[in-house]
Write an enzyme that holds these catalytic residues in place. Sequence first.
Site, mmCIF file in Angstrom:
data_model
loop_
_atom_site.group_PDB
_atom_site.id
_atom_site.type_symbol
_atom_site.label_atom_id
_atom_site.label_comp_id
_atom_site.label_asym_id
_atom_site.label_seq_id
_atom_site.Cartn_x
_atom_site.Cartn_y
_atom_site.Cartn_z
ATOM 1 N N SER A 1 0.798 -1.214 -0.011
ATOM 2 C CA SER A 1 0.216 0.201 0.028
ATOM 3 C C SER A 1 0.799 1.281 -0.004
ATOM 4 O O SER A 1 1.545 1.523 -1.163
ATOM 5 C CB SER A 1 -0.975 0.004 1.270
ATOM 6 O OG SER A 1 -1.775 0.965 1.105
ATOM 7 N N HIS A 2 0.597 1.765 1.067
ATOM 8 C CA HIS A 2 1.396 3.365 1.163
ATOM 9 C C HIS A 2 2.825 3.247 1.697
ATOM 10 O O HIS A 2 3.310 4.507 1.996
ATOM 11 C CB HIS A 2 0.544 4.381 2.083
ATOM 12 C CG HIS A 2 0.129 3.590 3.219
ATOM 13 N ND1 HIS A 2 -0.871 2.822 3.417
ATOM 14 C CD2 HIS A 2 0.679 3.741 4.646
ATOM 15 C CE1 HIS A 2 -0.858 2.117 4.583
ATOM 16 N NE2 HIS A 2 -0.029 2.895 5.277
ATOM 17 N N ASP B 1 -2.106 6.703 -3.325
ATOM 18 C CA ASP B 1 -1.024 5.929 -2.593
ATOM 19 C C ASP B 1 -0.717 4.683 -3.494
ATOM 20 O O ASP B 1 -0.915 4.738 -4.782
ATOM 21 C CB ASP B 1 -1.380 5.372 -1.342
ATOM 22 C CG ASP B 1 -2.341 4.305 -1.471
ATOM 23 O OD1 ASP B 1 -3.001 4.136 -2.450
ATOM 24 O OD2 ASP B 1 -2.247 3.183 -0.554
ATOM 25 N N ASP C 1 -0.856 1.628 -4.123
ATOM 26 C CA ASP C 1 -1.964 0.661 -4.684
ATOM 27 C C ASP C 1 -3.055 1.383 -5.141
ATOM 28 O O ASP C 1 -4.166 0.723 -5.859
ATOM 29 C CB ASP C 1 -2.064 -0.550 -4.128
ATOM 30 C CG ASP C 1 -2.566 -0.341 -2.673
ATOM 31 O OD1 ASP C 1 -2.368 0.944 -2.106
ATOM 32 O OD2 ASP C 1 -3.433 -1.062 -2.240
ATOM 33 N N ASP D 1 -5.728 3.065 -3.606
ATOM 34 C CA ASP D 1 -6.810 2.926 -2.798
ATOM 35 C C ASP D 1 -7.059 3.967 -2.005
ATOM 36 O O ASP D 1 -8.283 4.346 -1.592
ATOM 37 C CB ASP D 1 -7.126 1.488 -2.136
ATOM 38 C CG ASP D 1 -5.831 1.375 -1.076
ATOM 39 O OD1 ASP D 1 -5.015 1.806 -1.296
ATOM 40 O OD2 ASP D 1 -6.193 0.176 -0.439
ATOM 41 N N ARG D 2 -5.823 4.550 -1.663
ATOM 42 C CA ARG D 2 -6.010 5.981 -0.924
ATOM 43 C C ARG D 2 -6.035 7.228 -1.640
ATOM 44 O O ARG D 2 -5.349 7.353 -2.681
ATOM 45 C CB ARG D 2 -4.691 6.183 0.148
ATOM 46 C CG ARG D 2 -4.870 5.094 1.184
ATOM 47 C CD ARG D 2 -3.733 5.335 2.224
ATOM 48 N NE ARG D 2 -3.769 4.446 3.218
ATOM 49 C CZ ARG D 2 -3.329 4.466 4.582
ATOM 50 N NH1 ARG D 2 -2.389 5.764 4.528
ATOM 51 N NH2 ARG D 2 -3.217 3.685 5.390
ATOM 52 N N LYS E 1 -11.345 0.257 -0.742
ATOM 53 C CA LYS E 1 -11.456 1.998 -1.151
ATOM 54 C C LYS E 1 -10.869 2.332 -2.604
ATOM 55 O O LYS E 1 -10.073 1.587 -3.020
ATOM 56 C CB LYS E 1 -10.855 2.652 0.022
ATOM 57 C CG LYS E 1 -9.415 2.289 0.208
ATOM 58 C CD LYS E 1 -8.825 2.786 1.515
ATOM 59 C CE LYS E 1 -7.508 2.186 2.167
ATOM 60 N NZ LYS E 1 -7.421 1.456 3.217
#
Length: 540
Positions: free
Chosen positions: A113-114, A277, A279, A281-282, A376
């Site tokens: 992710s982030h 982010d 991937d 989703d953010r 998300k």
Amino acid sequence: MTIKTVSTTPYDDQKMGTAGLRKKSKVVMQENYVENFVQSIFNVIGDAKGKVYVLGGDGRFYNDIAIQKIIKIAAANGVSKLIIGRNGYVSTPAASHIILMNKLDGGFVLSASHNPGGINGDFGIKYANQSGGQAPSQISDKIYQESKNIREYKIYESEDIDLSELGTQKLGDMTIEVIDPVKDYAAMMEQIFDFNALRQLFAKGFRMKFDAMNAVTGPYAVKIFEEMLGAEKGSVINAKPLPDFGGLHPDPNLVYAKELINIMNGKDAPDFGAANDGDGDRNMILGQNFFVSPSDSLAIITDNYALIPAYKDGIFGVARSAATSTAVCRVGAARNLPCYEVPTGWKYFVNLMDSKRITFCGEESFGTGSSHIREKDGIWAVLFWLSIIAATGKSVAEITKAHWQKYGRTYYIRNDYEGVPTEVADKLMADLEAKLPTLKGKSFGAYTVSEAAPFIYNDPVDGSSTKNGLIIKFANDSRIIYRLSGTGSSGATIRVYNEQYKKDDLTGDSAEVLKPLAALAAEIAEITLRTGKTKADVTT
Ligand code: G1P
Ligand code: ZN
């Protein structure tokens, strides 16, 4: 080409956290680490014959190697088909969409992710089931148990598969279809939002900057914002996914998205700024010299649902994680929408979406989304904001301030204390939990405790119960929440969430307004005494 059974030794740390398995790259690079974990998943799934999965990742370091391993293990375990994004890329939201659109059995997204990437950064594997969302704890717990006992895995012995060309190929009996990871996702966005209205907005000279942070959303953003909607070329910055994200920490917030912040706060700033982010989703939403807190963003999106074609006939309800500010629930109350409060982690929204209890949901950690998928969705949130701007003709700041006028403002900040030894963090939380009953009714200056208890969620759909974090509520409409991060790859991070609602007094600075509450939060939990830290490492 043959299927080989390889004997292996189990690892004892393959427990999934808030969002899948997340570890230091070097941990994942250990012998058979990926193999053990993926075989454990297949062991728990059982017979994989006839099953189809999506596979891809955010392009970070080790993606290419892990993908090849997963392909070969899947083939050896009898999987019928893998759908893989070209060059191994797929964003988390696009993977969820691919699962739902094609009614797949699930998927694997390789991402931390982030978190930063590279050999000294982090790596991760998220496992989704047929819901399109990450496997619930009941399943991930079984996988963890399996991983502690695994003795062998099956793998197809073959050359690496070329993922650079679109099309279909075979590995034994398994079909591998390499797809354009952007195409179907972009088509879905076009169905949700009024792309003509957005094209008109850009045609009138509206300017935006989208920071893809050298991660997976670059190709998605270029296609959608620049090619389909006509934003000027160069509107997407850091658009090329790089294995180490070009050294960036691909977390779209005020601390890490510095380049974008400087642009938005500088001379000749564009009208709108956003970042995603690693991937995808953010999201972070910015106006000229203006930051929209994610909790406010969720509330504003909810209040404006009727502007968007896909939601104009109504939405079922909304949900937020307990740590997310209560702002969205005020909109829910005003509009007669149920507002659910769940533990941290997107997987807790999935049952609510599947059972049509909610349409929108979000987390303070820069996550916003809807039931179009089960993750998300960063680009969705950006398109939503652009749509509000296109429909109202107002700026980001005007939209947000008008929202505060209407509902009051929920000041919010999160303080993270990072790199705390696990034992220290666990003890701090345990001692604090033990102390909660004694706090009720106690006054700390202007703050009188009205409730103090662990947050316990009883899922209305599957009946499961989850405890996540400790909440202290005060009589003056403020709250403190404490919880430990479940996405770190080493040590512990203590997250302290502070919130204060004000009906009037709308124009303050969040850090200033929340200073006394944040100090009280640190005092109650004895943060300095126990961690030696006099201030938070990261404040968002
Ligand atoms: C963090 C966020 C949480 C989010 C998760 C995955 O988890 O706080 O809201 O769902 O990342 O993006 P945490 O590290 O707090 O467990
Ligand atoms: Zn992410």
